[in-house]
Design a protein around this motif. Structure first.
Motif, PDB file in Angstrom:
ATOM      1  N   VAL A  44      44.656  80.099  76.544  1.00 16.68           N
ATOM      2  CA  VAL A  44      43.456  81.192  76.301  1.00 16.68           C
ATOM      3  C   VAL A  44      42.242  80.961  76.994  1.00 16.68           C
ATOM      4  CG1 VAL A  44      42.104  82.191  74.286  1.00 16.68           C
ATOM      5  CG2 VAL A  44      44.450  81.927  74.188  1.00 16.68           C
ATOM      6  N   GLN A  45      41.582  79.743  76.996  1.00 16.59           N
ATOM      7  CA  GLN A  45      40.416  79.343  77.616  1.00 16.59           C
ATOM      8  C   GLN A  45      40.122  79.918  79.107  1.00 16.59           C
ATOM      9  OE1 GLN A  45      39.295  75.269  77.083  1.00 16.59           O
ATOM     10  NE2 GLN A  45      40.340  75.081  75.353  1.00 16.59           N
ATOM     11  N   VAL A  46      41.409  79.766  79.870  1.00 15.32           N
ATOM     12  CA  VAL A  46      41.148  80.004  81.328  1.00 15.32           C
ATOM     13  C   VAL A  46      41.883  81.367  81.688  1.00 15.32           C
ATOM     14  CG1 VAL A  46      40.923  77.542  81.779  1.00 15.32           C
ATOM     15  CG2 VAL A  46      43.319  78.594  81.559  1.00 15.32           C
ATOM     16  N   SER A  47      42.387  82.058  80.888  1.00 15.82           N
ATOM     17  CA  SER A  47      43.253  83.331  81.120  1.00 15.82           C
ATOM     18  C   SER A  47      42.560  84.506  80.523  1.00 15.82           C
ATOM     19  CB  SER A  47      44.566  83.095  80.446  1.00 15.82           C
ATOM     20  OG  SER A  47      45.328  82.021  80.932  1.00 15.82           O
ATOM     21  N   ASP A  48      42.913  85.759  81.335  1.00 18.59           N
ATOM     22  CA  ASP A  48      42.607  86.932  80.392  1.00 18.59           C
ATOM     23  C   ASP A  48      43.471  87.539  79.595  1.00 18.59           C
ATOM     24  OD1 ASP A  48      40.415  87.851  82.479  1.00 18.59           O
ATOM     25  OD2 ASP A  48      41.735  87.350  83.967  1.00 18.59           O
ATOM     26  N   GLY A  49      44.642  86.887  79.516  1.00 18.46           N
ATOM     27  CA  GLY A  49      45.824  87.317  78.607  1.00 18.46           C
ATOM     28  C   GLY A  49      46.786  86.213  78.350  1.00 18.46           C
ATOM     29  N   VAL A  50      47.504  85.834  77.390  1.00 23.24           N
ATOM     30  CA  VAL A  50      48.469  84.838  77.294  1.00 23.24           C
ATOM     31  C   VAL A  50      49.546  85.474  76.452  1.00 23.24           C
ATOM     32  CG1 VAL A  50      49.119  82.421  76.021  1.00 23.24           C
ATOM     33  CG2 VAL A  50      46.685  82.739  77.086  1.00 23.24           C
ATOM     34  N   VAL A  51      50.640  85.153  77.096  1.00 21.78           N
ATOM     35  CA  VAL A  51      52.054  85.474  76.699  1.00 21.78           C
ATOM     36  C   VAL A  51      52.922  84.177  75.965  1.00 21.78           C
ATOM     37  CG1 VAL A  51      54.258  86.539  76.891  1.00 21.78           C
ATOM     38  CG2 VAL A  51      52.281  87.436  78.038  1.00 21.78           C
ATOM     39  N   LEU A  52      53.051  84.202  74.484  1.00 21.29           N
ATOM     40  CA  LEU A  52      53.854  82.974  73.991  1.00 21.29           C
ATOM     41  C   LEU A  52      55.351  83.453  74.106  1.00 21.29           C
ATOM     42  CD1 LEU A  52      53.905  80.313  72.835  1.00 21.29           C
ATOM     43  CD2 LEU A  52      53.350  81.427  70.746  1.00 21.29           C
ATOM     44  N   VAL A  53      56.114  82.439  74.513  1.00 20.16           N
ATOM     45  CA  VAL A  53      57.645  82.700  74.343  1.00 20.16           C
ATOM     46  C   VAL A  53      58.235  81.538  73.476  1.00 20.16           C
ATOM     47  CG1 VAL A  53      59.716  82.885  75.911  1.00 20.16           C
ATOM     48  CG2 VAL A  53      57.658  83.768  76.858  1.00 20.16           C
ATOM     49  N   VAL A  54      59.036  82.007  72.548  1.00 17.69           N
ATOM     50  CA  VAL A  54      59.519  81.074  71.605  1.00 17.69           C
ATOM     51  C   VAL A  54      60.986  81.758  71.364  1.00 17.69           C
ATOM     52  CG1 VAL A  54      57.267  80.596  70.607  1.00 17.69           C
ATOM     53  CG2 VAL A  54      58.871  82.531  69.751  1.00 17.69           C
ATOM     54  N   PRO A  55      61.897  80.681  70.537  1.00 20.73           N
ATOM     55  CA  PRO A  55      63.242  81.364  70.276  1.00 20.73           C
ATOM     56  C   PRO A  55      63.173  82.736  69.738  1.00 20.73           C
ATOM     57  CG  PRO A  55      62.855  78.840  69.731  1.00 20.73           C
ATOM     58  CD  PRO A  55      61.495  79.395  70.172  1.00 20.73           C
ATOM     59  N   ALA A  66      60.545  86.842  72.739  1.00 18.67           N
ATOM     60  CA  ALA A  66      61.630  86.162  72.364  1.00 18.67           C
ATOM     61  C   ALA A  66      62.165  85.763  73.779  1.00 18.67           C
ATOM     62  CB  ALA A  66      62.762  87.136  71.782  1.00 18.67           C
ATOM     63  N   GLY A  67      62.681  84.484  73.701  1.00 13.99           N
ATOM     64  CA  GLY A  67      63.032  83.689  74.776  1.00 13.99           C
ATOM     65  C   GLY A  67      64.383  83.852  75.256  1.00 13.99           C
ATOM     66  N   GLY A  68      64.841  83.618  76.338  1.00 11.41           N
ATOM     67  CA  GLY A  68      66.233  83.537  76.794  1.00 11.41           C
ATOM     68  C   GLY A  68      67.090  82.271  76.523  1.00 11.41           C
ATOM     69  N   ARG A  71      65.606  78.297  80.338  1.00 10.74           N
ATOM     70  CA  ARG A  71      64.191  78.302  80.658  1.00 10.74           C
ATOM     71  C   ARG A  71      63.782  79.355  81.555  1.00 10.74           C
ATOM     72  NH1 ARG A  71      60.150  77.156  84.071  1.00 10.74           N
ATOM     73  NH2 ARG A  71      58.223  76.170  83.272  1.00 10.74           N
ATOM     74  N   SER A  72      64.406  79.705  82.679  1.00 10.74           N
ATOM     75  CA  SER A  72      64.173  80.667  83.807  1.00 10.74           C
ATOM     76  C   SER A  72      64.320  82.115  83.006  1.00 10.74           C
ATOM     77  CB  SER A  72      64.886  80.694  84.895  1.00 10.74           C
ATOM     78  OG  SER A  72      64.895  79.467  85.676  1.00 10.74           O
ATOM     79  N   GLY A  73      65.028  82.323  82.001  1.00  7.95           N
ATOM     80  CA  GLY A  73      65.280  83.363  81.191  1.00  7.95           C
ATOM     81  C   GLY A  73      64.059  83.835  80.486  1.00  7.95           C
ATOM     82  N   SER A  74      63.746  82.692  79.858  1.00  3.84           N
ATOM     83  CA  SER A  74      62.435  82.647  78.959  1.00  3.84           C
ATOM     84  C   SER A  74      61.119  83.138  79.596  1.00  3.84           C
ATOM     85  CB  SER A  74      62.200  81.334  78.040  1.00  3.84           C
ATOM     86  OG  SER A  74      63.178  81.088  77.217  1.00  3.84           O
ATOM     87  N   VAL A  75      61.083  82.481  81.018  1.00  2.00           N
ATOM     88  CA  VAL A  75      59.929  83.024  81.988  1.00  2.00           C
ATOM     89  C   VAL A  75      60.041  84.451  82.300  1.00  2.00           C
ATOM     90  CG1 VAL A  75      59.053  82.415  84.288  1.00  2.00           C
ATOM     91  CG2 VAL A  75      59.678  80.642  82.910  1.00  2.00           C
ATOM     92  N   ARG A  76      61.389  84.890  82.521  1.00  2.00           N
ATOM     93  CA  ARG A  76      61.276  86.288  82.869  1.00  2.00           C
ATOM     94  C   ARG A  76      60.948  87.218  81.676  1.00  2.00           C
ATOM     95  NH1 ARG A  76      65.470  84.136  86.173  1.00  2.00           N
ATOM     96  NH2 ARG A  76      67.173  84.202  84.531  1.00  2.00           N
TER      97      ARG A  76
END
Length: 212
Positions: A44-55, A66-68, A71-76
């Motif tokens: 948050v300190q360095v970004s204009d916005g943050v997306v958190l991905v969890v199970p 919601a994650g995939g 790991r790659s699925g969660s990034v997408r």
């Protein structure tokens, strides 16, 4: 860094913690803050916005995406929540709570300067062997090797293209490499240890206590 840059960060905490024994991203540090909270707060300190991905089962509770299944699925899944006007996207493992704002700054600045992607790396001090079926086949020159960390930063359109065909990789920079993009290495941080097993958490807790 140009003011025109719109920087978003995806904090990836979608794993089940199979090697750890439970979801490590929810473990508390010595001040009661959870591993993923510390990682998100730094982003948050360095970004204009943050997306958190969890199970997926935790997404509503955490106000997250919601994650995939990988790991790659969660990034997408996180990418889908990043607005189209983002110009630089960072991807950070929630399980690395000791990454500081300066480290984020180094990878962001490298992309703002023209790289397709920037990753933090630390020198490999052990001799590394390439092994096939239990037999050593080569010994790479360790002076050419680095251990790679997150946060990793990307020109937004490059990262989106890299994920377009839904590939899987252990890190997003590998996908950019595969499509011929320029990935530069910046100075990493030896303290930026990933919580993978319980002894990693013990070590991170000690370092966090020293910092705070």
């Amino acid at each position: 860094m140009p003011r025109a840059e719109q920087i978003w960060t995806i904090v990836v905490g979608g794993g089940s913690g199979e090697r750890f024994g439970r979801p490590k991203q929810y473990e508390e540090l010595d001040d009661g803050r959870r591993v993923l909270d510390v990682s998100r707060d730094t982003a948050v300190q360095v970004s204009d916005g943050v997306v958190l991905v969890v199970p997926a089962a935790d997404a509503d509770r955490e106000g997250a995406v919601a994650g995939g299944s990988t790991r790659s699925g969660s990034v997408r899944a996180g990418l889908d929540a990043v607005p189209d006007d983002a110009t630089i996207i960072c991807v950070h493992d929630a399980a690395r709570p000791l990454a500081d704002a300066a480290l984020f700054g180094r990878v962001i600045e490298a992309v703002a300067a023209g790289a397709d992607a920037a990753i933090p790396g630390v020198a490999v001090t052990d001799t590394v062997k390439v092994v096939d079926d239990g037999v050593v086949v080569s010994t790479p020159d360790r002076s050419t090797l680095v251990a790679v960390q997150t946060p990793q930063a990307f020109r937004a359109d490059v990262l989106r293209r890299a994920h377009r065909c839904e590939p899987d990789a252990t890190d997003d920079a590998a996908l950019v490499e595969q499509m011929g993009g320029t990935v530069v290495v910046v100075e990493g941080d030896a303290d930026n240890r990933k919580v993978t097993r319980p002894d990693d958490l013990d070590w991170v807790r000690r370092r966090w206590s020293e910092r705070t």
